[in-house]
Every structure is written in structure tokens, then in C-alpha cells.
Write a protein that holds these residues in place. Structure first.
Motif, short mmCIF file in Angstrom:
data_model
loop_
_atom_site.label_atom_id
_atom_site.label_comp_id
_atom_site.label_asym_id
_atom_site.label_seq_id
_atom_site.Cartn_x
_atom_site.Cartn_y
_atom_site.Cartn_z
N ALA A 93 18.30 -3.31 8.20
CA ALA A 93 19.57 -3.48 7.49
C ALA A 93 20.17 -4.86 7.72
CB ALA A 93 20.55 -2.40 7.94
N ARG A 94 19.72 -5.55 8.79
CA ARG A 94 20.29 -6.85 9.12
C ARG A 94 19.40 -8.01 8.68
NH1 ARG A 94 20.45 -8.33 13.88
NH2 ARG A 94 19.04 -6.90 14.89
N ARG A 95 18.29 -7.72 8.02
CA ARG A 95 17.39 -8.80 7.65
C ARG A 95 16.92 -8.64 6.21
NH1 ARG A 95 13.05 -6.04 11.41
NH2 ARG A 95 11.87 -4.83 9.89
N ARG A 96 16.23 -9.65 5.72
CA ARG A 96 15.65 -9.57 4.38
C ARG A 96 14.60 -8.47 4.34
NH1 ARG A 96 15.03 -14.13 0.99
NH2 ARG A 96 12.79 -13.74 0.97
N PRO A 97 14.44 -7.84 3.20
CA PRO A 97 13.37 -6.84 3.08
C PRO A 97 12.02 -7.49 3.38
CG PRO A 97 14.83 -6.76 1.18
CD PRO A 97 15.21 -7.99 1.95
N ARG A 98 11.19 -6.75 4.13
CA ARG A 98 9.88 -7.29 4.49
C ARG A 98 8.84 -6.19 4.42
NH1 ARG A 98 8.68 -9.99 10.30
NH2 ARG A 98 8.47 -7.81 10.95
N VAL A 99 7.66 -6.55 3.94
CA VAL A 99 6.53 -5.63 3.90
C VAL A 99 5.49 -6.12 4.91
CG1 VAL A 99 4.75 -4.57 2.47
CG2 VAL A 99 6.95 -5.19 1.46
N ASN A 100 5.11 -5.24 5.82
CA ASN A 100 4.11 -5.56 6.84
C ASN A 100 2.75 -5.00 6.41
OD1 ASN A 100 6.00 -6.73 8.80
ND2 ASN A 100 6.80 -4.66 8.94
N VAL A 101 1.79 -5.90 6.24
CA VAL A 101 0.49 -5.51 5.70
C VAL A 101 -0.61 -5.85 6.70
CG1 VAL A 101 -1.11 -5.77 3.76
CG2 VAL A 101 1.35 -6.04 3.39
N SER A 102 -1.52 -4.90 6.90
CA SER A 102 -2.71 -5.14 7.70
C SER A 102 -3.92 -5.14 6.77
CB SER A 102 -2.87 -4.05 8.76
OG SER A 102 -4.13 -4.14 9.41
N ALA A 103 -4.85 -6.06 7.00
CA ALA A 103 -6.05 -6.13 6.16
C ALA A 103 -7.21 -6.69 6.97
CB ALA A 103 -5.80 -7.00 4.93
N ALA A 104 -8.42 -6.22 6.66
CA ALA A 104 -9.61 -6.80 7.27
C ALA A 104 -9.68 -8.28 6.92
CB ALA A 104 -10.86 -6.07 6.79
N VAL A 105 -10.30 -9.06 7.79
CA VAL A 105 -10.28 -10.52 7.65
C VAL A 105 -10.85 -10.95 6.30
CG1 VAL A 105 -11.18 -12.68 8.58
CG2 VAL A 105 -10.36 -10.90 10.13
N GLY A 106 -11.97 -10.35 5.88
CA GLY A 106 -12.61 -10.77 4.63
C GLY A 106 -11.73 -10.58 3.43
N ILE A 107 -11.19 -9.38 3.24
CA ILE A 107 -10.37 -9.11 2.06
C ILE A 107 -9.04 -9.85 2.15
CG2 ILE A 107 -9.29 -7.00 2.95
CD1 ILE A 107 -9.51 -5.86 0.10
N ALA A 108 -8.55 -10.08 3.37
CA ALA A 108 -7.30 -10.84 3.52
C ALA A 108 -7.49 -12.27 3.05
CB ALA A 108 -6.84 -10.80 4.97
N ALA A 109 -8.54 -12.93 3.55
CA ALA A 109 -8.74 -14.36 3.26
C ALA A 109 -9.19 -14.61 1.83
CB ALA A 109 -9.76 -14.94 4.25
#
Length: 309
Positions: A93-109
Motif C-alpha cells: 500500500a506504500r509503494r508502486r504496484p510491483r509484479v515479482n516474476v521468477s523464470a529459468a535463465v534461458g527463457i528469462a534472457a
């Protein structure tokens, strides 16, 4: 103060107990909590003394919960999870909306990072935190909203959504591909460097051996083999013309579309044993998370259309 609250153990021993009970290991609990193993052991001992019961059976190379420990673990895990959710909500409630995402290195990069600017264009007020990690994060206990996982269908949670299946085919940079015939011969292979994925024993379809055997080149030797432990590094080397690689369809679709990589031989192999899945944390139902998930699914559909073109 409610008199019953005075008899409650303090929070730190309860946190130590919950971690030790979840892992059934004082050592792993200590690593998670950034404590020493002896500190966690003392916390558990203090808790057992305060409650007057044994919580663990300490056997040689094995730790298990007693009946009393199982009862306490269920209560503590539920309470800590609820407390974490409330605290997270207050912080959000005190910060900007944020989405935390986890991904395997290959698909992330290779797939997600190049597209993140498109999401920022349509959602400029939403921050995205990306954690690239090949381990399967615990969505119930880590600060993650969405995970992009490369897993087999039987390992996919019931709520997981398939983004796209795995498809594998040989690729090379345009200049190198132009010099190669439609069907590779032993003489051609002798002039080529194979770019190999170090962990192909865990995914045989990413190993060159069955591909070469299928081309009738089982006994032929390449000029050299370069091994990589991260798939994105392997593909960057292929783009630079360092050798030929086994492209994974969804991950190399952008390079195929803009001409950085070209298909060799025309053979594509659809792999049903693995796929790329979107998994949501149970507690993440915030509007920005839902919008990011919807955007991911739309991007995945576009990737499939590009790959089929």
C-alpha cells in the motif's frame, strides 16, 4: 494484554521451528534464516522446554516430527503465512504496484527480457522484478507472484497454464547456414563446431548425439565442440557464427523472425516431455499481477504464431 498471550513463545523460535519442520533439517533451516545450525538447534530446544513436549525425533541422519510437532507445525505455518500476507499487503500500500516474476535463465534472457519493454509501454505505473533462477522457487514462501517454469506435464501444478511446448531444431547464423547443404555430410561436419548444452543428459533432446545419428552421422566427428552451462550463452555464440546449435523453438523465435538465426536441414522435433508453463502463487491476486499474467499469455500466443509462420 490478554493473559494467554503471555504464555506464547517468542516469534524467532517459532520461525526457526517452522523452517526446520518444513525442511526436516536444522542445517537447511539455518541457511534459509541466515543463522548457524547450532542457533536453530537452540531455538528448537528452548521451544521444547517452554512447551514441555518433544517436537522432533532426532535419529541418525534423519529428523522427523513427533505428533505434537506435527500439530504445532500446521498451526505455526498457517499463522506465519497469514502474517506474511498481511505485512506484504501493508507494504504494498506504500509503494508502486510491483509484479515479482521468477523464470529459468534461458527463457528469462531469450524470451521474457526482450519483451518487458512492451509491458512497460502499456503499464508504465507497474514495476517488474525478475529473478532468473533455474531452481523451482517455493511460491508459497518466497516473494514471487508468477513463475515461468520449464517442466514436464506431470510436474505442472493443477493451476499451471501451458505457454508453449518445446520444439527443437538445428540453427546457425545466416552466413554459416548459407555455406551448408540441405543434408549435412561427414565432410561438412568435420568443418563445423557444435555448440552443446552442458546439461543435455537431463534433457536428451538437447543433445547432439541423437540428432547426428538421425542424419546418418553417428560416427562422424565435428571440428570442435563448445559446451555451455547456460542456454542463452550458447545461442549468443550461435548468433555470432561460432558454430551450429540446437534451437529451442519458443526461445529462438525472435532470432528466427529477424534473421539472426536460420534453420538448418528443415527438421523440427516437437518434444512432448517438456513445456513452458506459467504458474501463479496462490496469494497473488492483485490487479497488476492479473494484468501481467494476461499479457504473458498473449505474448506466448504471438510466439506460437511466429514459430508457425
Amino acid at each position: 494484554m490478554n493473559e494467554s498471550y503471555r504464555r506464547l513463545p517468542s516469534l524467532d523460535p517459532l520461525k526457526g521451528f517452522e523452517a526446520a519442520a518444513r525442511h526436516l533439517s536444522f542445517t537447511k533451516a539455518a541457511a534459509e534464516l541466515f543463522l548457524t545450525q547450532s542457533a536453530v538447534s537452540r531455538q528448537i530446544q528452548t521451544l521444547e522446554e517452554q512447551l514441555g513436549v518433544r517436537l522432533f525425533r532426532r535419529e541418525t541422519r534423519r529428523l522427523s516430527l513427533t505428533q505434537e510437532g506435527e500439530v504445532l507445525y500446521r498451526a505455526v505455518a498457517e499463522s506465519l503465512s497469514r502474517l506474511a500476507e498481511v505485512c506484504a499487503g501493508l507494504r504494498a500500500a506504500r509503494r508502486r504496484p510491483r509484479v515479482n516474476v521468477s523464470a529459468a535463465v534461458g527463457i528469462a534472457a531469450l524470451w521474457l527480457v526482450p519483451r518487458l519493454s512492451f509491458f512497460q509501454d502499456i503499464e508504465p505505473d507497474v514495476d517488474v522484478r525478475l529473478s532468473a533462477d533455474n531452481r523451482l522457487v517455493d511460491l508459497d514462501h518466497e516473494d514471487i507472484d508468477l513463475a515461468l517454469r520449464y517442466i514436464s506435464p506431470d510436474k505442472a501444478p493443477p493451476e499451471a497454464v501451458l505457454l508453449f511446448e518445446e520444439e527443437v531444431f538445428p540453427v546457425a547464423a545466416p552466413a554459416l547456414a548459407a555455406r551448408l547443404p540441405a543434408c549435412l555430410r561427414a565432410a561438412d561436419l568435420a568443418e563445423l563446431t557444435l555448440l552443446a548444452f552442458e546439461h543435455s543428459h537431463q534433457a536428451p533432446w538437447l543433445s547432439w548425439e541423437p540428432w547426428l545419428a538421425g542424419m546418418g552421422l553417428a560416427n562422424a566427428l565435428p571440428k570442435a565442440v563448445l559446451q555451455f552451462n547456460q542456454y542463452d550463452q550458447l545461442i549468443r555464440a550461435a548468433e555470432d557464427g561460432r558454430g551450429i546449435a540446437l534451437g529451442r523453438g519458443p526461445l529462438v523465435a525472435p532470432m528466427m523472425a529477424d534473421g539472426r538465426l536460420r534453420l538448418i536441414g528443415g527438421t523440427r522435433l516437437r518434444i512432448a516431455a517438456r513445456g513452458y508453463y506459467l504458474v501463479r502463487a496462490r496469494q497473488s491476486a492483485r490487479p497488476e499481477v492479473e494484468r501481467f499474467a494476461a499479457w504473458l499469455l498473449a505474448e506466448a500466443k504471438q510466439t506460437e504464431r511466429d514459430a508457425a509462420a
